[in-house]
Design a protein around this motif. Structure first.
Motif, PDB file in Angstrom:
ATOM      1  N   ALA A 463      -4.477  25.333  23.538  1.00 23.46           N
ATOM      2  CA  ALA A 463      -3.585  26.439  23.886  1.00 23.46           C
ATOM      3  C   ALA A 463      -3.917  26.950  25.282  1.00 23.46           C
ATOM      4  O   ALA A 463      -5.064  26.951  25.711  1.00 23.46           O
ATOM      5  N   LEU A 464      -2.892  27.400  25.965  1.00 26.29           N
ATOM      6  CA  LEU A 464      -3.040  27.983  27.299  1.00 26.29           C
ATOM      7  C   LEU A 464      -2.682  29.458  27.204  1.00 26.29           C
ATOM      8  O   LEU A 464      -1.603  29.812  26.700  1.00 26.29           O
ATOM      9  N   VAL A 465      -3.574  30.329  27.674  1.00 19.08           N
ATOM     10  CA  VAL A 465      -3.357  31.773  27.675  1.00 19.08           C
ATOM     11  C   VAL A 465      -3.272  32.229  29.119  1.00 19.08           C
ATOM     12  O   VAL A 465      -4.161  31.953  29.913  1.00 19.08           O
ATOM     13  N   VAL A 466      -2.189  32.901  29.456  1.00 20.67           N
ATOM     14  CA  VAL A 466      -1.993  33.393  30.821  1.00 20.67           C
ATOM     15  C   VAL A 466      -1.696  34.885  30.753  1.00 20.67           C
ATOM     16  O   VAL A 466      -1.050  35.363  29.819  1.00 20.67           O
ATOM     17  N   THR A 467      -2.182  35.597  31.747  1.00 25.95           N
ATOM     18  CA  THR A 467      -1.825  37.005  31.916  1.00 25.95           C
ATOM     19  C   THR A 467      -1.323  37.172  33.333  1.00 25.95           C
ATOM     20  O   THR A 467      -1.840  36.563  34.276  1.00 25.95           O
ATOM     21  N   VAL A 468      -0.302  38.009  33.496  1.00 22.84           N
ATOM     22  CA  VAL A 468       0.307  38.255  34.799  1.00 22.84           C
ATOM     23  C   VAL A 468       0.399  39.758  34.983  1.00 22.84           C
ATOM     24  O   VAL A 468       1.013  40.459  34.172  1.00 22.84           O
ATOM     25  N   ALA A 469      -0.256  40.261  36.053  1.00 17.02           N
ATOM     26  CA  ALA A 469      -0.216  41.678  36.397  1.00 17.02           C
ATOM     27  C   ALA A 469       0.398  41.821  37.777  1.00 17.02           C
ATOM     28  O   ALA A 469       0.392  40.878  38.584  1.00 17.02           O
ATOM     29  N   ASP A 470       0.930  42.996  38.067  1.00 15.39           N
ATOM     30  CA  ASP A 470       1.537  43.234  39.377  1.00 15.39           C
ATOM     31  C   ASP A 470       1.218  44.639  39.836  1.00 15.39           C
ATOM     32  O   ASP A 470       0.654  45.450  39.102  1.00 15.39           O
ATOM     33  N   SER A 471       1.599  44.911  41.068  1.00 13.11           N
ATOM     34  CA  SER A 471       1.334  46.220  41.664  1.00 13.11           C
ATOM     35  C   SER A 471       2.554  47.115  41.622  1.00 13.11           C
ATOM     36  O   SER A 471       2.612  48.115  42.341  1.00 13.11           O
ATOM     37  N   GLY A 472       3.525  46.766  40.797  1.00 16.67           N
ATOM     38  CA  GLY A 472       4.747  47.555  40.726  1.00 16.67           C
ATOM     39  C   GLY A 472       4.550  48.875  40.015  1.00 16.67           C
ATOM     40  O   GLY A 472       3.434  49.296  39.701  1.00 16.67           O
ATOM     41  N   ALA A 473       5.677  49.508  39.709  1.00 18.18           N
ATOM     42  CA  ALA A 473       5.647  50.831  39.084  1.00 18.18           C
ATOM     43  C   ALA A 473       5.470  50.752  37.578  1.00 18.18           C
ATOM     44  O   ALA A 473       5.354  51.795  36.923  1.00 18.18           O
ATOM     45  N   GLY A 474       5.429  49.571  37.011  1.00 15.87           N
ATOM     46  CA  GLY A 474       5.277  49.436  35.560  1.00 15.87           C
ATOM     47  C   GLY A 474       6.626  49.475  34.861  1.00 15.87           C
ATOM     48  O   GLY A 474       7.684  49.620  35.483  1.00 15.87           O
ATOM     49  N   LEU A 475       6.565  49.341  33.537  1.00 13.60           N
ATOM     50  CA  LEU A 475       7.781  49.365  32.745  1.00 13.60           C
ATOM     51  C   LEU A 475       8.292  50.785  32.617  1.00 13.60           C
ATOM     52  O   LEU A 475       7.530  51.745  32.604  1.00 13.60           O
ATOM     53  N   ASP A 476       9.623  50.891  32.481  1.00 10.81           N
ATOM     54  CA  ASP A 476      10.200  52.220  32.297  1.00 10.81           C
ATOM     55  C   ASP A 476      10.002  52.647  30.849  1.00 10.81           C
ATOM     56  O   ASP A 476       9.404  51.954  30.055  1.00 10.81           O
ATOM     57  N   GLY A 477      10.558  53.775  30.505  1.00 13.76           N
ATOM     58  CA  GLY A 477      10.358  54.320  29.157  1.00 13.76           C
ATOM     59  C   GLY A 477      11.367  53.824  28.167  1.00 13.76           C
ATOM     60  O   GLY A 477      11.642  54.515  27.186  1.00 13.76           O
ATOM     61  N   ALA A 478      11.969  52.639  28.367  1.00 18.74           N
ATOM     62  CA  ALA A 478      12.963  52.135  27.428  1.00 18.74           C
ATOM     63  C   ALA A 478      12.338  51.922  26.074  1.00 18.74           C
ATOM     64  O   ALA A 478      11.195  51.544  25.941  1.00 18.74           O
ATOM     65  N   GLU A 479      13.155  52.188  25.040  1.00 23.71           N
ATOM     66  CA  GLU A 479      12.665  52.027  23.678  1.00 23.71           C
ATOM     67  C   GLU A 479      12.569  50.552  23.328  1.00 23.71           C
ATOM     68  O   GLU A 479      13.311  49.727  23.817  1.00 23.71           O
ATOM     69  N   ASP A 480      11.619  50.249  22.459  1.00 30.35           N
ATOM     70  CA  ASP A 480      11.463  48.881  21.998  1.00 30.35           C
ATOM     71  C   ASP A 480      12.618  48.523  21.096  1.00 30.35           C
ATOM     72  O   ASP A 480      13.141  49.337  20.373  1.00 30.35           O
TER      73      ASP A 480
END
Length: 591
Positions: A463-480
């Motif tokens: 299995a390959l596990v990857v994580t991706v992070a960024d310097s953006g503002a993040g996710l908005d408050g949208a409901e799941d």
């Protein structure tokens, strides 16, 4: 010749209904008239018989008739005109409205008659049965015309018939009540026809409203055409009326939406996924949704006829293969750009090596080629790319880094990256990782500088596990909306970097927000990951230090590494780390 216009079905139905009602009313009227006539006849017969019986039981009349019958000679008419029998008969006829009251002796000679000139004469109708002691009620024609008459024997004190009493009512008098009765029946019949006509007209209007004015022949053609169209196309068709009830759902729609027996049931009770139900209910023209791993394209249009809303029709097209092909084409484009850069850089480095050899600087050329073999043909501007030993990931992320650099974003490899194996399913890895990186770059572009994207790559057996992070503002408050959850997809012995352990909450990838795309690529990537037994989820929605952090686990995409490092050049000394994975070195064998 001009074509004869056929009568409309609704008009034919109206005429048929009216004809049926007329026939029924006429039949009922006739039956009622027969029954009424019979009743009038029965009443007249009963009245005549009652009057005749009453007179025949009168003691004075019995005595007078017995006296006249006992006289052997014929009765004298002049004496009968002013006799008691004539006065009694005349008074009874006047009081009861009878046509006549006739009294005879035992020879049928009239002792009382409305016409005094016929007294002393024999009656014109048979009397023998009455003198035999029987009562007779019948319709006969006599000297006074046709009438209903009742004949009752008059008996003496010994009970022997000595004469008869005949009471009759004229036919015209019996049926005097018939004209008013006919008028009542006629009014009732006319009222029935009027009500039937109004009902037929209302029914016709209702029929035309329900069928939208379409005739039965046209309905047959419509059904044939609908069946041919709905069953002859691969697209799903879902039609909902104005009340929200499903009226059409072909086999393709049932297959794509994973529903059964939807026709005739309310839209919200057939088990549609929430995105599809919301799209059809809202009547949005174009929309996309992912259902059971399929990317569906919904073209929803309201249906009207003559300004009257009839409902909504949704055409459902399966775009899974198209979207997947687009993702693969994007991967191919990225890899093509990377190969083009590699070819150019490799050609330049070969020229350098050739120049060193031409200058007889063999040792420098050997060192240059060794460095080239270890570092790769292209020195991608990716901090930490040396941590990636897999050539596919180096080239792929290198190409992505070049694209990110053009947009002012730095792509870097996390210090936690640790990959021992080699990627074997390049298409799935490129589709998922490429989508996460592209979304992260878009989020970083919209954020404040410095703009960066960090990728961590780890393997866990196959299995390959990857994580991706960024310097953006993040996710908005949208409901799941029921996206991927932290169901332990990355907990099965995944890397020790805590990628799946720091609050991978129940965050749905479908609510990734505008900076991370519209969610279609994420949902498709999640389906690709789940197809191999993995998953895709949100580790962190973002904060002050960084933006959103996504993670994906792809099962069955990593093959064990044959060698950790690049093969040494011929004639060069082996470098540390060149040992074969799983194969002991010469030194180890000597031990």
């Amino acid at each position: 010749m001009p074509r004869t216009r056929r009568m409309r079905f609704a008009t034919r139905t109206l005429l048929l209904q009216l004809a049926t009602v007329v026939l029924v009313v006429a039949l009922c009227t006739g039956v009622y008239l027969v029954l009424a006539t019979q009743q009038l006849r029965a009443e007249a017969e009963s009245s005549a018989l009652g009057i005749a019986r009453t007179l025949a039981e009168d003691p004075e009349l019995r005595a007078a008739v017995a006296e006249e019958s006992a006289d052997p000679g014929p009765p004298r008419a002049e004496l009968l005109r002013d006799g008691d029998l004539q006065r009694t008969a005349t008074a009874t006829a006047n009081r009861t409205g009878a046509l006549f009251v006739v009294v005879t002796d035992d020879h049928g000679i009239r002792l009382a008659h409305p016409d005094p000139g016929r007294l002393g004469q024999e009656v014109s109708t048979p009397f023998q049965e009455v003198l035999a002691g029987h009562e007779v009620v019948e319709w006969e024609t006599g000297t006074l015309g046709e009438s209903v008459r009742a004949k009752v024997p008059v008996r003496d004190a010994a009970g022997t018939p000595v004469g008869e009493v005949s009471v009759g009512f004229a036919r015209a008098g019996v049926f005097d009540d018939l004209p008013p009765l006919l008028a009542v029946i006629g009014l009732a019949a006319a009222g029935s026809l009027l009500v039937a006509g109004i009902g037929a007209l209302l029914l016709r209007r209702r029929w035309e409203r329900l069928t939208l004015g379409v005739q039965p022949e046209e309905l047959v053609a419509l059904v044939q055409n609908q069946t041919a169209v709905l069953d002859g196309v691969d697209d799903g068709v879902l039609a909902v009326d104005a009340e929200g009830v499903v009226r059409v759902c072909n086999a393709a729609a049932e297959r794509l939406l994973a529903v059964r027996d939807a026709v005739g049931r309310p839209l919200d009770r057939i088990g549609l996924p929430d995105p599809v139900r919301d799209v059809v209910s809202a009547g949005r023209a174009l929309s996309e949704a992912v259902v059971d791993g399929r990317v569906l394209y919904l073209d929803t249009r309201p249906v009207e006829r003559d300004g009257r809303p009839l409902g909504t029709v949704a055409v459902i097209r399966d775009r899974t293969e198209l979207v997947a092909l687009s993702e693969r084409l994007e991967t191919v484009r990225t890899m093509t750009a990377a190969l083009r850069v590699q070819r150019h850089e490799f050609a330049n480095r070969i020229h350098v090596a050739a120049g060193l050899l031409d200058a007889e600087r063999v040792q420098d050329a050997r060192e240059f080629l060794a460095e080239l073999a270890e570092r790769g043909s292209v020195d991608f501007p990716v901090p930490g790319i040396a941590r990636l030993r897999d050539p596919f990931l180096r080239s792929f992320l290198g190409a992505k880094a070049l694209e990110a650099t053009e947009r002012g974003v730095t792509l870097r490899i996390s210090e936690e990256t640790h990959l021992l194996g080699a990627v074997s399913e390049a298409e799935d890895v490129a589709a998922v990782l490429g989508n996460l990186v592209d979304n992260a770059v878009s989020a970083a572009v919209d954020g404040a500088p410095p703009r960066w994207v960090e990728v961590a790559v780890l393997d866990d057996r196959d299995a390959l596990v990857v994580t991706v992070a960024d310097s953006g503002a993040g996710l908005d408050g949208a409901e799941d909306d029921g996206g991927a959850t932290d169901d332990g997809a990355a907990d099965d012995g995944a890397a020790d970097d805590g990628a799946a352990d720091d609050g991978a909450a129940d965050d749905g990838t479908d609510s990734a927000g505008p900076v991370h795309g519209h969610g279609l690529g994420l949902r498709l990537s999640r389906e690709i990951a789940r197809r191999g037994g993995g998953d895709l989820w949100v580790i962190d929605r973002g904060g002050e230090a960084h933006g959103a952090v996504f993670a994906a686990r792809l099962g069955g995409v990593v093959a064990p590494a044959r060698s950790i490092g690049p093969a040494p050049l011929p004639g060069s000394a082996p470098r540390p780390g060149d040992e074969q994975d799983g194969e002991p070195s010469d030194e180890e064998e000597s031990r």
